[in-house]
Every structure is written in C-alpha cells, then in structure tokens.
Scaffold this active site. Structure first.
Site, short mmCIF file in Angstrom:
data_model
loop_
_atom_site.label_atom_id
_atom_site.label_comp_id
_atom_site.label_asym_id
_atom_site.label_seq_id
_atom_site.Cartn_x
_atom_site.Cartn_y
_atom_site.Cartn_z
CG ASP A 257 -1.64 1.32 1.40
OD1 ASP A 257 -2.26 1.69 0.48
OD2 ASP A 257 -1.61 1.89 2.52
CG ASP B 14 -1.88 2.07 6.71
OD1 ASP B 14 -2.15 1.56 5.40
OD2 ASP B 14 -1.92 3.11 7.32
CG ASP C 277 -1.22 7.83 0.73
OD1 ASP C 277 -0.10 8.70 0.61
OD2 ASP C 277 -2.12 7.74 -0.16
#
Length: 207
Positions: free
Chosen positions: A14, A153, A16
């Site tokens: 991922d 995250d 950001d």
C-alpha cells in the site's frame, strides 16, 4: 504466524501509511487516507452530499499542489526497498489513491523507475478490498501471487491481499484508520520495516 512462502519473488505495498508518511501534506489539503469526502464531511457536517461532492475537486487540486512537500518514506523504508532490490526481488504499489495523484507523488519521491508495478484506485473499475488491483499488480510485475507478499496498514489491504492469494502483512507503523491490525486476519503483524526485512531474510546493503 503463518510461514512465509518459499522462493518469494516480490512484495506489493500500500502507499499512504505504509510506504509514505503523507499525513502532513494530506492534512494540509484537508484530505486524509479515507478520502476527501470523509474529511469534508467532518468539516461541513451540516452540508448534504451534493455540496461535499462539489468541494472535492478543489481539495484534490490543493493537495496536488502541496503533495510531497512534507511527505517522506517512513523510517526504515528506504533501506528496506534497497535491500529488496539488492536481493533481486521486485516490489510494487497498490493504492486506492487516484492515478493522477499517485503517479505524480511517486515521481516526486523518485520511485517511478524502481517500482515494478503501480496500480491506483481508478486503474480498474474496482479498488481494494477487491483483489483485482492486487492481481493486476502481480501480472504487471511478473509475480506469482502465491510467491508474493502484500503489505498494508488497513484492513482492506489484508482483505485484498488474502483474496488474491498473497501472504498478507499488516503493519502497525501506519495510520490504521483507528483499527487494531491484529484483528484483521493478516498472516503476520509487524511493527517496523526492519522486521519485514528480517522476515524476508534480506541481507544488509553494503556500500
């Protein structure tokens, strides 16, 4: 903890909150990882959805203008990527961020020629947690999903990676969207990029 597959070919991330700490620039433009509408809804709680929709393009325009001014890789990410590359593995990015922002941000960070695949939120008609973007990234990078890791995250990263057949890594150093990564069903939860390097048995990069 589930064992890592043998003969790993690469790692998908991922963007950001996993590779990049982009919150300072995102907040500066009133855009957060959950999306511009979410933050506009907080700021303008008394407005209806049509008003918020009308405000989104301007906020994205503002974000694009400040993007990468304060955004930086999380501590240890640069070293991790160097070690992945030195090991002969490939890495790529699967994000829900729009492509015009993703491509510009990656260019400003200096990763355009290094990432083997980049799939953005509007590359396909669907985005994470749908597995299709992850599978597309594997295809573009020449990776066998069964020999690849997906690192993120957010719960949707774990869901997308698992549905695509990848080994899933939830990280606690990101934004987490207020959730507990231990509850997402990931194959492993890690606290630092160095732990991911250790999991992959990556050798230190020598000068």
């Amino acid at each position: 903890m589930k064992l890592v597959p043998e003969n790993i070919q690469g790692v998908l991330f991922d963007l950001d909150g996993t590779l990049l700490d982009s919150a300072p620039d995102l907040y500066a433009a009133l855009v957060v990882p959950r999306g511009s509408r979410a933050v506009l809804r907080c700021a303008f709680a008394d407005r209806d959805e049509s008003v918020l929709d009308a405000l989104v393009p301007r906020y994205l325009e503002i974000y694009e203008s400040v993007m990468a001014q304060q955004t930086r890789p999380f501590d240890g990410i640069d070293n991790l990527l160097e070690r992945i590359e030195a090991q002969g593995l490939r890495w790529g990015i699967v994000t829900n961020k729009a492509a015009f922002l993703t491509d510009e941000l990656i260019s400003r960070i200096g990763w355009t020629s290094r990432a083997s695949a980049v799939v953005s939120g509007d590359t396909l008609p669907v985005k994470k947690p749908d597995p299709a973007p992850v599978l597309l990234a594997c295809e573009r990078a020449g990776l066998d999903p069964a020999r690849c890791l997906f690192v993120g995250d957010d719960r949707r990263d774990v869901l997308a990676g698992a549905a695509a057949g990848l080994y899933t890594v939830a990280v606690s150093w990101g934004y987490l969207d207020g959730g507990d990564p231990h509850e997402w069903g990931a194959d492993v939860v890690l606290d630092t990029p160095a732990q991911l390097a250790a999991l992959l048995q990556l050798q230190p990069v020598t000068a």
